[in-house]
Design an enzyme around this catalytic site. Structure first.
Site, short mmCIF file in Angstrom:
data_model
loop_
_atom_site.label_atom_id
_atom_site.label_comp_id
_atom_site.label_asym_id
_atom_site.label_seq_id
_atom_site.Cartn_x
_atom_site.Cartn_y
_atom_site.Cartn_z
CD GLU A 189 -2.13 -6.21 4.51
OE1 GLU A 189 -2.31 -5.00 4.87
OE2 GLU A 189 -1.97 -6.71 3.14
CB CYS A 191 -1.09 -0.11 1.12
SG CYS A 191 -2.32 1.21 0.92
CG HIS A 251 -4.40 -3.13 2.57
ND1 HIS A 251 -3.30 -3.20 3.32
CD2 HIS A 251 -4.79 -1.83 2.21
CE1 HIS A 251 -2.90 -1.94 3.39
NE2 HIS A 251 -3.73 -1.18 2.91
#
Length: 305
Positions: A237, A142, A235
């Site tokens: 994650e 990011c 993202h």
């Protein structure tokens, strides 16, 4: 094999409840294994949440991995207890003396600032440069992806008219690379950002390879130096409820908050998230660990160049 984590790290108990195999340093030292050494520069404000998200994905491998957390000297986090930072994080000045198999640099909620106006810009440029000679492969996520692309290659970021917020289809562009082994032609990726990078700017840099992009959210993955650097604008994650928490936190408090797209079941927040990205998230992190860290790093870690 499990992850080796610092004793008493909160993520250990959280992940054990999910039946994810982790072990603390005390037990790990009894095993005669050369673990992969991964350092995480965690710039997110809710550090314990981000630690848990990343460890959850890094655990999906048969390799033993030792995780260390890095902090900046030029910035003091406001949303994480000082005791937690003192116990589990080390300054760059200490960690830079070692070499590392892999590194992850997270996003940060500062994307509307010009890079040069970020209070720790000078320090983080030094860390980026250091990683090139001390780490086998680095994942920039990011804001860190935008910042490192700007630092290394002069790629600018551009402000969006409204926040890119939701989960978006990504198209794989270079499907023969090991980072995409086992991937489908398309995959989903969460995004939460106010700025973007443009394909046209990336195409001006021969050293960069665009790996994946979306008609809605733009370029999502870029690679450099044959996989020693990956830049991910979203993202993968994120936990299932991360965008929901962000939406409910900001709704009614800001005038630019829209419901995250392609996220809730039937686009109804009351029905909760429909998780569509976790399988590919686990696959991407395990591919990175296997093909770009484990397969490339020397057994003698000090030979990394």
């Amino acid at each position: 094999m499990p992850l080796r984590l610092p004793d008493r790290l909160p993520a250990i108990e959280l992940l054990k409840k999910e039946n994810i195999f982790v072990m603390d340093e005390s037990r790990a030292h009894s095993q005669m294994v050369r673990p992969l050494k991964i350092v995480v520069l965690n710039l997110m404000p809710l550090k314990i949440t981000t630690e848990t998200d990343l460890i959850r994905l890094l655990s999906n491998t048969p390799l033993q991995i030792e995780i260390n957390f890095m902090k900046l000297k030029s910035h003091t986090p406001k949303n994480t207890p000082v005791e937690h930072m003192m116990m589990f994080y080390k300054d760059f000045d200490i960690l830079k003396r070692q070499k590392w198999d892999g590194m992850i640099v997270t996003g940060a909620p500062i994307e509307l600032l010009d890079f040069e106006d970020v209070e720790y810009w000078q320090e983080i440029m030094g860390i980026f440069d250091w990683a090139r000679t001390h780490v086998t492969s680095t994942l920039y996520i990011c804001w860190a992806a935008q910042a490192s692309l700007y630092h290394f290659y002069g790629v600018p970021k551009h402000r969006l008219p409204k926040k890119m917020f939701g989960v978006f289809h990504q198209r794989v562009l270079v499907d023969h690379l090991p980072i995409f082994r086992g991937f489908d032609d398309e995959f989903m990726m969460p995004h939460s950002r106010h700025t973007e990078i443009h394909r046209a700017d990336l195409e001006q840099v021969p050293e960069l390879t665009i790996l994946a992009e979306s008609a809605e959210s733009g370029v999502s993955m870029v690679m450099a130096r044959n996989g020693r650097e990956f830049f991910i604008t979203g993202h993968l994650e994120y936990a299932p409820d991360t965008l929901d928490k962000e939406y409910r936190r900001d709704f009614g408090k800001r005038d630019d908050v829209e419901m995250p797209r392609n996220y809730y079941r039937d686009n109804d927040p009351q029905k909760g998230p429909l998780v569509t990205w976790r399988a590919h998230a686990n696959l991407l992190f395990s591919n990175w660990i296997n093909y770009y860290v484990y397969q490339e790093t020397p057994y003698n870690i000090n030979e990394i160049q």
